[in-house]
Design an enzyme around this catalytic site. Sequence first.
Site, PDB file in Angstrom:
ATOM      1  N   ASP A  95      -6.384  -2.965  -1.964  1.00 14.73           N
ATOM      2  CA  ASP A  95      -5.153  -2.487  -1.331  1.00 14.73           C
ATOM      3  C   ASP A  95      -4.497  -3.605  -0.564  1.00 14.73           C
ATOM      4  O   ASP A  95      -5.137  -4.325   0.199  1.00 14.73           O
ATOM      5  CB  ASP A  95      -5.479  -1.326  -0.389  1.00 14.73           C
ATOM      6  CG  ASP A  95      -5.951  -0.124  -1.161  1.00 14.73           C
ATOM      7  OD1 ASP A  95      -5.145   0.431  -1.933  1.00 14.73           O
ATOM      8  OD2 ASP A  95      -7.120   0.247  -1.021  1.00 14.73           O
ATOM      9  N   GLY A 107      -1.566   4.199   2.414  1.00 23.01           N
ATOM     10  CA  GLY A 107      -1.677   3.510   3.688  1.00 23.01           C
ATOM     11  C   GLY A 107      -3.064   3.324   4.246  1.00 23.01           C
ATOM     12  O   GLY A 107      -3.403   2.247   4.679  1.00 23.01           O
ATOM     13  N   ASP A 139      -5.815   7.955  -6.644  1.00 21.62           N
ATOM     14  CA  ASP A 139      -6.189   7.169  -5.465  1.00 21.62           C
ATOM     15  C   ASP A 139      -5.884   7.964  -4.205  1.00 21.62           C
ATOM     16  O   ASP A 139      -4.718   8.288  -3.940  1.00 21.62           O
ATOM     17  CB  ASP A 139      -5.399   5.849  -5.487  1.00 21.62           C
ATOM     18  CG  ASP A 139      -5.684   4.949  -4.285  1.00 21.62           C
ATOM     19  OD1 ASP A 139      -6.652   5.219  -3.552  1.00 21.62           O
ATOM     20  OD2 ASP A 139      -4.934   3.973  -4.098  1.00 21.62           O
TER      21      ASP A 139
HETATM   22  C1  DX5 Z   1      -4.696   4.519   0.541  1.00 24.11           C
HETATM   23  C2  DX5 Z   1      -5.230   3.478  -0.386  1.00 24.11           C
HETATM   24  C3  DX5 Z   1      -6.509   3.887  -0.966  1.00 24.11           C
HETATM   25  C4  DX5 Z   1      -7.584   4.211   0.041  1.00 24.11           C
HETATM   26  C5  DX5 Z   1      -8.516   5.179  -0.599  1.00 24.11           C
HETATM   27  O1  DX5 Z   1      -3.362   4.456   0.650  1.00 24.11           O
HETATM   28  O2  DX5 Z   1      -4.330   3.210  -1.442  1.00 24.11           O
HETATM   29  O3  DX5 Z   1      -6.951   3.007  -1.976  1.00 24.11           O
HETATM   30  O4  DX5 Z   1      -8.273   3.109   0.501  1.00 24.11           O
HETATM   31  O5  DX5 Z   1      -9.449   5.573   0.342  1.00 24.11           O
HETATM   32  P1  DX5 Z   1     -10.065   7.045   0.333  1.00 24.11           P
HETATM   33  O6  DX5 Z   1     -10.802   7.200  -0.984  1.00 24.11           O
HETATM   34  O7  DX5 Z   1     -10.948   7.062   1.517  1.00 24.11           O
HETATM   35  O8  DX5 Z   1      -8.927   8.005   0.424  1.00 24.11           O
HETATM   36 ZN    ZN Z   2      -5.074   2.100  -3.137  1.00 29.31          ZN
END
Ligand code: DX5
Ligand code: ZN
Length: 252
Positions: free
Chosen positions: A37, A170, A199
């Site tokens: 990310d 985020g 995601d």
């Molecule tokens: C959030 C990110 C994700 C996040 C997923 O906006 O894009 O990739 O890190 O984390 P979890 O699986 O904990 O929701």
């Molecule tokens: Zn992500």
Amino acid sequence: MASGCRVGPSILNSDLAALGAECCRLLDCGADYLHLDTLRPEHHLRPPRRGEPAQAARPGALLRLGAANGSAVIYLPVLSALFCWRTRPSKDMHMMVARPEQWVKPMAVAGANQYTFHLEATDNPGALIKDIRENGMKVGLAIKPATTVEQLAPWANQIDMALVMTVEPGFGGQKFMEDMMPKVQWLRTQFPSLDIEVDGGVGPDTIHKCAEAGANMIVSGSAIMKSADPRSVINLLRNVCSEAAQKRCLDR
Ligand code: DX5
Ligand code: ZN
């Protein structure tokens, strides 16, 4: 179907002081790819305060691109080091940034294999897709919860992967939005060979919904990071997904 069922841990919730070791650990636990990310400083999110909607929070994220003045690239050396150190498996850059055009080349030079940008962040997706390809990377196209799948559809034949966000982008640890599943289902029906990624809030409790809808690239952050046995979580996510894909094939 698509390129098989794969699990990509999001390292947003890992121990960032030990990023290299964390990536190594996840790969050793069977991760098929790493989901990285990326946010700009001005987009930093923080978890929402009590009673505040998720959208009100600002990013508090991991791989920062650009210094405060937006010009200097301060974290790309970290990425480069990470990418050189283990050339496989692939790394999916989830670019939660404005003007994603400006980071294509630096990411390609740093060694990214897939560049996933947000449809909401650009006025010219066609040119950006072309640029990503010309820079030797696969193309991922992400949509936020409020963006309809019909808005993504015109680009579906030009991309390698569609990312259907199941939380507001985020930060990790948010609640999975089940009402995003019809988007996944629709894409799977319309574009059977497209890679579809989900995601946000995906883990053992929610994977069945994603798998049944037709997702084949599974991003999971906190569910893997918080587990005492990340290997079994990764295996479970992949197995549920593969079984659903096989069932779809048999049903056809
Ligand atoms: C959030 C990110 C994700 C996040 C997923 O906006 O894009 O990739 O890190 O984390 P979890 O699986 O904990 O929701
Ligand atoms: Zn992500």
